[in-house]
Motif scaffolding. Structure first.
Motif, PDB file in Angstrom:
ATOM      1  N   VAL A  91      -4.863  -6.054   1.471  1.00  0.00           N
ATOM      2  CA  VAL A  91      -3.408  -5.866   1.541  1.00  0.00           C
ATOM      3  C   VAL A  91      -2.682  -7.124   1.075  1.00  0.00           C
ATOM      4  O   VAL A  91      -1.731  -7.065   0.277  1.00  0.00           O
ATOM      5  N   LEU A  92      -3.115  -8.274   1.561  1.00  0.00           N
ATOM      6  CA  LEU A  92      -2.475  -9.530   1.155  1.00  0.00           C
ATOM      7  C   LEU A  92      -2.673  -9.796  -0.328  1.00  0.00           C
ATOM      8  O   LEU A  92      -1.785 -10.348  -0.988  1.00  0.00           O
ATOM      9  N   CYS A 103      -3.362   1.039   8.742  1.00  0.00           N
ATOM     10  CA  CYS A 103      -2.554   2.228   8.424  1.00  0.00           C
ATOM     11  C   CYS A 103      -1.591   1.958   7.274  1.00  0.00           C
ATOM     12  O   CYS A 103      -1.242   2.870   6.524  1.00  0.00           O
ATOM     13  N   ALA A 104      -1.148   0.711   7.123  1.00  0.00           N
ATOM     14  CA  ALA A 104      -0.195   0.379   6.056  1.00  0.00           C
ATOM     15  C   ALA A 104      -0.811   0.534   4.675  1.00  0.00           C
ATOM     16  O   ALA A 104      -0.092   0.738   3.690  1.00  0.00           O
ATOM     17  N   VAL A 105      -2.138   0.453   4.589  1.00  0.00           N
ATOM     18  CA  VAL A 105      -2.813   0.556   3.291  1.00  0.00           C
ATOM     19  C   VAL A 105      -2.495   1.879   2.604  1.00  0.00           C
ATOM     20  O   VAL A 105      -2.271   1.937   1.390  1.00  0.00           O
ATOM     21  N   ALA A 106      -2.451   2.942   3.392  1.00  0.00           N
ATOM     22  CA  ALA A 106      -2.251   4.274   2.811  1.00  0.00           C
ATOM     23  C   ALA A 106      -0.890   4.424   2.156  1.00  0.00           C
ATOM     24  O   ALA A 106      -0.691   5.355   1.367  1.00  0.00           O
ATOM     25  N   TYR A 107       0.033   3.536   2.440  1.00  0.00           N
ATOM     26  CA  TYR A 107       1.393   3.700   1.961  1.00  0.00           C
ATOM     27  C   TYR A 107       1.667   2.980   0.639  1.00  0.00           C
ATOM     28  O   TYR A 107       2.801   2.966   0.171  1.00  0.00           O
ATOM     29  N   PHE A 108       0.650   2.351   0.057  1.00  0.00           N
ATOM     30  CA  PHE A 108       0.830   1.798  -1.296  1.00  0.00           C
ATOM     31  C   PHE A 108      -0.460   1.962  -2.095  1.00  0.00           C
ATOM     32  O   PHE A 108      -0.893   1.072  -2.805  1.00  0.00           O
ATOM     33  N   SER A 137       4.101  -3.832  10.066  1.00  0.00           N
ATOM     34  CA  SER A 137       3.188  -3.719   8.929  1.00  0.00           C
ATOM     35  C   SER A 137       3.746  -2.795   7.853  1.00  0.00           C
ATOM     36  O   SER A 137       3.665  -3.086   6.657  1.00  0.00           O
ATOM     37  N   LEU A 138       4.333  -1.673   8.284  1.00  0.00           N
ATOM     38  CA  LEU A 138       4.864  -0.724   7.297  1.00  0.00           C
ATOM     39  C   LEU A 138       6.103  -1.271   6.602  1.00  0.00           C
ATOM     40  O   LEU A 138       6.219  -1.200   5.376  1.00  0.00           O
ATOM     41  N   LEU A 139       7.035  -1.846   7.365  1.00  0.00           N
ATOM     42  CA  LEU A 139       8.259  -2.360   6.758  1.00  0.00           C
ATOM     43  C   LEU A 139       8.025  -3.668   6.016  1.00  0.00           C
ATOM     44  O   LEU A 139       8.645  -3.937   4.990  1.00  0.00           O
ATOM     45  N   GLY A 140       7.106  -4.488   6.535  1.00  0.00           N
ATOM     46  CA  GLY A 140       6.883  -5.795   5.933  1.00  0.00           C
ATOM     47  C   GLY A 140       5.968  -5.788   4.732  1.00  0.00           C
ATOM     48  O   GLY A 140       6.058  -6.678   3.873  1.00  0.00           O
ATOM     49  N   PHE A 141       5.087  -4.799   4.653  1.00  0.00           N
ATOM     50  CA  PHE A 141       4.141  -4.752   3.538  1.00  0.00           C
ATOM     51  C   PHE A 141       4.317  -3.488   2.689  1.00  0.00           C
ATOM     52  O   PHE A 141       4.508  -3.563   1.477  1.00  0.00           O
TER      53      PHE A 141
END
Length: 520
Positions: free
Chosen positions: A151-152, A3-8, A309-313
């Motif tokens: 992501v990484l 889910c974090a992928v969509a935010y960047f 995941s959202l705050l850290g990445f």
């Protein structure tokens, strides 16, 4: 992490570069604020999927499809328009990812034209063939590991690039403090774009769908072990029989390989079976939520996973992109001088000239990784939307081709007619569209997760194990445990919803006035 992928995604890159190049580090607090908004809504979506066993799109259908009064009006004036808005959000998302990936290819291979990159990115459907369908009964570990690796890659590349740029970190941390700067200086349009680029509607659909999966049960694992045992037995029997038969010649082996390849391609275009969250019910009263055991096993660590995941990445990567643009364009020696917004091509050229070719290449690689990972995520979210709203399920390849075709047309037209500057403008515009769509998507999410009736789970544990949040239902004294939002979370979510709605109305009014003045 998925889910974090969509935010960047590349849309974030475009709007963050514009924010940093025009306003320096002053909009970092908007990035942080949008990240906190995303954590709240994404954890609500995860809680919904885990407790109810249904994704957000399916809940929308149960709420609006078979209302007891004025059924057709609810369907045609609420359900179908909401589905159309959701599809527009996914197309806008895919548009940004298409443009970002195409730009990244052009940066890595300068001889390519922009329209070449647009066509090449269409071949990412091969990745879907290899990764399979993430919305099936069990989590696809390969899919998750590929996304996590991308992501990484983005995170590491951005850390290396920013470390080579002259950044005044005192000014950076001051940028995280709230400021009134955005209103008198015309930064509200970009701020709304940041919110739309960060709180992605399609990620809410996907997050709620993935939260319905059973990630710890051994029943799937045991089933696959049995299947492997049967296959090994058959392999042993076939190998023993092969000892008594002549070996296949080269031509038969080639034919067999072609046949298997053809079968694989055919299976990729077949309509897959329903997902785990699929339901034939037309009302919430016709089904039951997950068991208390399932919810307790999945809910709390799942919420922590999403938040970290959202705050850290996501928030960190978006901040690094804005810091890069501010340090190079606004505070550096860039020709924009803080007045002209910088785009992806500008950032690459200036990083190459001021920092070096290696950093510029890392910038392009990170952009490509962000675009491809986000593109896959948008396709999976599109599957969840179409199946949840309309119970219409197609193969991931067909879904990918349809979404990509709708995104290719405007991007090719802008690339040919306007050029690079038009592409950058289109990226920011796509994120503003997502922000405008966001209130329509989050409203049913807030309603469902705040409803004690819809978020109640039967308390099957012993009476002594029932916590104080357990209540007795009216029908027969059946005990249930309430997993709805706390009233503070509900008020906070409603306040965010109202804030985003007001900002959208203001931006639309401002844009309309500017267009009218330009025409006159």
């Amino acid at each position: 992490m998925v889910c974090a992928v969509a935010y960047f995604d590349p849309g974030n890159w475009g709007v963050d570069l514009e924010a940093g190049s025009q306003y320096g580090y002053r909009l970092l607090f908007v990035v942080l604020l949008a990240g906190l908004f995303a954590v709240l809504f994404q954890t609500m979506a995860s809680r919904m999927g885990c407790v109810t066993g249904l994704d957000l799109a399916s809940h929308c259908r149960l709420l609006l499809h078979s209302r007891p009064k004025h059924t057709l009006l609810w369907r045609w004036l609420a359900l179908y328009p909401l589905y159309l808005i959701s599809e527009i959000a996914i197309i806008a998302t895919d548009l940004a990812e298409l443009l970002g990936s195409a730009i990244a290819l052009c940066l890595l291979f300068p001889k390519l034209q922009l329209w070449h990159g647009v066509l090449i990115t269409g071949f990412d459907v091969i990745l879907l063939l290899a990764l399979g369908d993430p919305l099936r009964g069990r989590p696809l570990r390969m899919f998750e590991w590929v996304i996590a690796a991308l992501v990484l890659a983005v995170f590491i590349c951005m850390c290396i690039i920013v470390s080579r740029v002259d950044v005044h970190w005192g000014h950076v941390f001051e940028g995280y403090l709230p400021s009134k700067y955005i209103i008198p200086n015309g930064a509200l349009y970009v701020s709304v774009g940041i919110i739309g680029a960060t709180v992605m509607p399609h990620s809410l659909f996907l997050g709620s769908a993935l939260a319905t999966q059973d990630r710890i049960s051994t029943k799937h694992h045991n089933a696959f072990l049995k299947a492997d045992d049967q296959s090994s037995i058959s392999d042993d029997s076939s190998s023993s029989s092969c000892e008594n038969t002549p070996k296949k010649n080269t031509s038969s082996m080639i034919k067999d390989l072609l046949r298997r390849s053809l079968d694989f391609m055919k299976s990729a275009f077949r309509v897959p079976p329903p997902s785990t969250f699929a339901t034939r019910a037309n009302r919430h009263s016709e089904r039951e939520n997950n068991t208390l055991e399932f919810v307790n096993a999945h809910l709390y660590h799942g919420v922590v996973d999403v938040a970290v995941s959202l705050l850290g990445f996501a928030v960190v990567i978006n901040s690094l992109i804005l810091v890069l643009a501010g340090g190079v364009f606004f505070y550096g020696t860039a020709p924009t001088d803080g007045r002209t917004p910088a785009g992806l091509f500008d950032a690459y050229d200036l990083i190459r000239d001021l920092v070096g070719q290696g950093a510029a290449t890392l910038f392009a690689i990170a952009l490509l990784a962000a675009g491809q990972s986000s593109s896959i995520i948008a396709t999976v979210a599109g599957q969840a939307v179409s199946e949840g709203f309309l119970q219409w399920r197609v193969s991931p390849i067909v879904r990918r081709l349809l979404t990509r075709l709708l995104a290719v047309i405007p991007s090719m037209a802008v690339a040919i007619a306007v050029g690079r500057r038009g592409i950058d403008t289109l990226l920011v515009l796509s994120q503003v569209v997502l922000s405008i769509v966001l209130p329509f998507i989050t409203l049913p999410l807030i309603y469902v997760t705040s409803s004690k009736k819809l978020m109640a789970v039967k308390a099957t544990a012993l009476p002594g194990e029932i916590t104080t949040s357990t209540t007795e239902a009216e029908n027969g004294g059946e005990k249930t445990k309430d997993f709805s939002n706390h009233w503070i979370s509900t008020i906070l979510a409603c306040a965010i919803w109202l804030l985003v709605t007001i900002a959208n109305v203001y931006v639309l009014t401002t844009v309309r006035q500017e267009v009218g003045d330009a025409l006159h």
